[in-house]
Design an enzyme around this catalytic site. Structure first.
Site, PDB file in Angstrom:
ATOM      1  N   SER A   1       4.344   5.308   3.861  1.00 55.33           N
ATOM      2  CA  SER A   1       3.102   4.822   3.283  1.00 55.33           C
ATOM      3  C   SER A   1       2.457   3.698   4.076  1.00 55.33           C
ATOM      4  O   SER A   1       1.319   3.325   3.827  1.00 55.33           O
ATOM      5  CB  SER A   1       3.378   4.324   1.866  1.00 55.33           C
ATOM      6  OG  SER A   1       4.229   3.174   1.894  1.00 55.33           O
TER       7      SER A   1
ATOM      8  N   SER B   1       8.967   4.766   4.517  1.00 55.72           N
ATOM      9  CA  SER B   1       7.596   4.306   4.724  1.00 55.72           C
ATOM     10  C   SER B   1       7.397   3.281   5.827  1.00 55.72           C
ATOM     11  O   SER B   1       6.265   2.981   6.184  1.00 55.72           O
ATOM     12  CB  SER B   1       7.033   3.739   3.413  1.00 55.72           C
ATOM     13  OG  SER B   1       6.863   4.764   2.472  1.00 55.72           O
TER      14      SER B   1
ATOM     15  N   LYS C   1       1.016  -5.412   5.275  1.00 53.27           N
ATOM     16  CA  LYS C   1       0.667  -4.309   4.375  1.00 53.27           C
ATOM     17  C   LYS C   1       0.099  -4.879   3.080  1.00 53.27           C
ATOM     18  O   LYS C   1       0.603  -5.871   2.554  1.00 53.27           O
ATOM     19  CB  LYS C   1       1.932  -3.494   4.110  1.00 53.27           C
ATOM     20  CG  LYS C   1       1.758  -2.215   3.324  1.00 53.27           C
ATOM     21  CD  LYS C   1       3.082  -1.458   3.283  1.00 53.27           C
ATOM     22  CE  LYS C   1       2.980  -0.140   2.534  1.00 53.27           C
ATOM     23  NZ  LYS C   1       4.260   0.606   2.577  1.00 53.27           N
TER      24      LYS C   1
END
Length: 478
Positions: free
Chosen positions: A164, A188, A91
């Site tokens: 997310s 997330s 990420k």
């Protein structure tokens, strides 16, 4: 087979949906080389990610250099472990010195960090091949910045990816990496894992270093793997977990061999189910409730014992979570917000405004609620080894579900089964438990006491040994 005969080669066009541990075994045996695997995935990214938009940056030169190094080490008899030569991605809030880290923001899109995040160093020390950085919602909160990419769910372009860690979910589900890192503050890792049909691990808070990982809300943030199987998640967590002097909040507890602990019977395992079906079923849609009942039956067939749990009432949870999260988010962005307010997208801007409006009294009340919640959940679980709860209360929402600043009521519904365990810091393991009528994944979570990841992995692996949900993949052009 003659011990001296060469190993049969693995066709590279069939590699992308193998599990991480499967491709690791092929690499170690010599059936395929790290360079061949890396090249195959880079070609797949090139062919598919223009539509899926999971990567914010792809790093072919860095990846191939790492793959060649891994290949040379194998030729010299050096094997660094189950990630050796395996292509993964992280990420884009994990700092890297060799690629920008923007944390989903436009304002920081060109930032080059002076040092890697500890998790990046540990992955590379384990021999992993870094394919690139994965897209996320702005600042790891809800909506994507309007000037940046919004990933597309590979199961259905009109379905939500989860937030997310949206790019992590999409890339891993689509076979554009063998595993990825996400972060979790209110769900997330688990929301995109559920929406994309993956395994996701939110480790015990402090089990994985956050040094060099951009904060959403420091006291709630967790970093963990997203993969296609439980064994793959166990392999990744074993590499990134452990104390880090750079992160004084990281735990000093030793890290077990999670992979070695898989297998064997789970007979007698005590799985907690909220009494009177209140917590699991009272606000859960019919398709998710049916998936949960089938999951419960599977664990019972494996020998697990159901234990009634008096789970605490969670009225007001989302409101208290929001106040802590938004206040800490405002602190994380104090250098650029509100001084550069116009560079922020509407969703994160709205949450930062909320963070600036939260009073000291409200934060104190939220922290007192959190302390009491931790005690209540701990007491509720004294007679069970883990809880079984859904990942989401409803089937996957529409793609535009979380584009803006949601109302407290909408947030409470969405994070009903996730944010509570960020508040407590307990480890959770998300697993795909089936599909709805549209062919979209539905998932559940196993939740354990602090530092019980090994036991969660064993239970999750047992589930996957008798089910095939994790073997199903989205149908893509190639």
């Amino acid at each position: 087979m003659d011990a001296k005969a060469p190993m049969p080669r693995q066709a590279t066009d069939t590699l992308h949906y193998l599990s991480l541990t499967e491709v690791s075994g092929l690499i170690r045996s010599g059936a395929v080389s790290p360079v061949e695997v890396t090249q195959a995935l880079l070609e797949r990214i090139d062919a598919l990610d223009g539509a899926l938009k999971s990567y914010i940056s792809v790093l072919p030169e860095h990846a191939l250099a790492s793959a060649r190094r891994a290949e040379a080490e194998l030729a010299a008899g050096i094997w660094r472990g189950p990630l050796h030569g395996v292509p993964i991605a992280v990420k884009d809030l994990c700092n890297t010195t060799y690629a920008p880290t923007g944390a989903g923001t436009y304002i920081h899109r060109d930032y080059i960090a002076p040092a890697n995040a500890t998790v990046v160093d540990r992955l590379e020390a384990g021999g992993a091949v870094m394919l690139g950085k994965l897209t996320l919602t702005e600042g790891a909160m809800s909506g994507h910045h309007p000037l940046l990419k919004t990933p597309v769910n590979p199961w259905n372009k009109d379905a939500w990816t989860g937030a997310s860690s949206s790019g992590s979910g999409v890339a891993t589900a689509a076979g554009l990496c063998y595993g990825s890192l996400g972060s979790d503050t209110g769900g997330s890792i688990r929301l995109p894992s559920t929406s994309c049909g993956l395994v996701g691990v939110k480790p015990t808070w402090g089990r994985v270093s956050r040094a060099g990982v951009w904060a959403l809300a420091d006291s709630l943030d967790h970093v963990g793997p997203m993969t296609r199987t439980v064994a793959d998640a166990a392999a990744m967590l074993g590499v990134i977990a452990g104390h880090d002097p750079r992160d004084t909040t990281s735990l000093e507890a030793s890290v077990p061999d999670y992979l070695a602990g898989l297998g064997g019977s789970i007979a007698g395992l005590r799985i907690g189910i909220a009494v009177a079906e209140d917590y699991i079923f009272s606000k859960t849609s019919d398709p998710v409730a049916a998936m949960m009942r089938e999951t419960i039956a599977t664990f019972v067939a494996l020998g697990a014992r159901l234990v009634p749990v008096a789970f605490p009432e969670l009225d007001g949870l989302a409101d208290y979570w929001m106040k802590i999260c938004c206040a800490e988010c405002a602190a994380a962005h104090k250098a650029t917000f509100p001084s550069q307010r116009d560079a922020y997208g509407p969703a994160l801007k709205g949450y930062l405004d909320l963070g600036h409006k939260v009073t000291a009294l409200e934060v104190a009340e939220a922290m007192q609620y959190r302390l009491k919640l931790n005690g209540a959940v701990r007491r509720a679980m004294l007679d069970c080894d883990m809880l079984l709860v859904p990942g989401l209360p409803d089937p996957v929402a529409d793609a535009t579900f979380w584009d803006g600043t949601l109302s407290p009521e909408a947030i409470e519904g969405m994070v009903r089964f996730t944010a509570v365990f960020d508040m407590t810091g307990q480890p959770t393991l998300s697993i795909n438990g089936g599909f709805d009528a549209r062919g979209l994944p539905m998932g559940f979570q196993l939740v354990g006491p602090h530092l019980s990841e090994a036991q969660l992995f064993k239970a999750g692996h047992a589930f996957q040994s008798v089910t095939d949900w994790h073997t199903r993949h989205p149908v893509l052009p190639n």
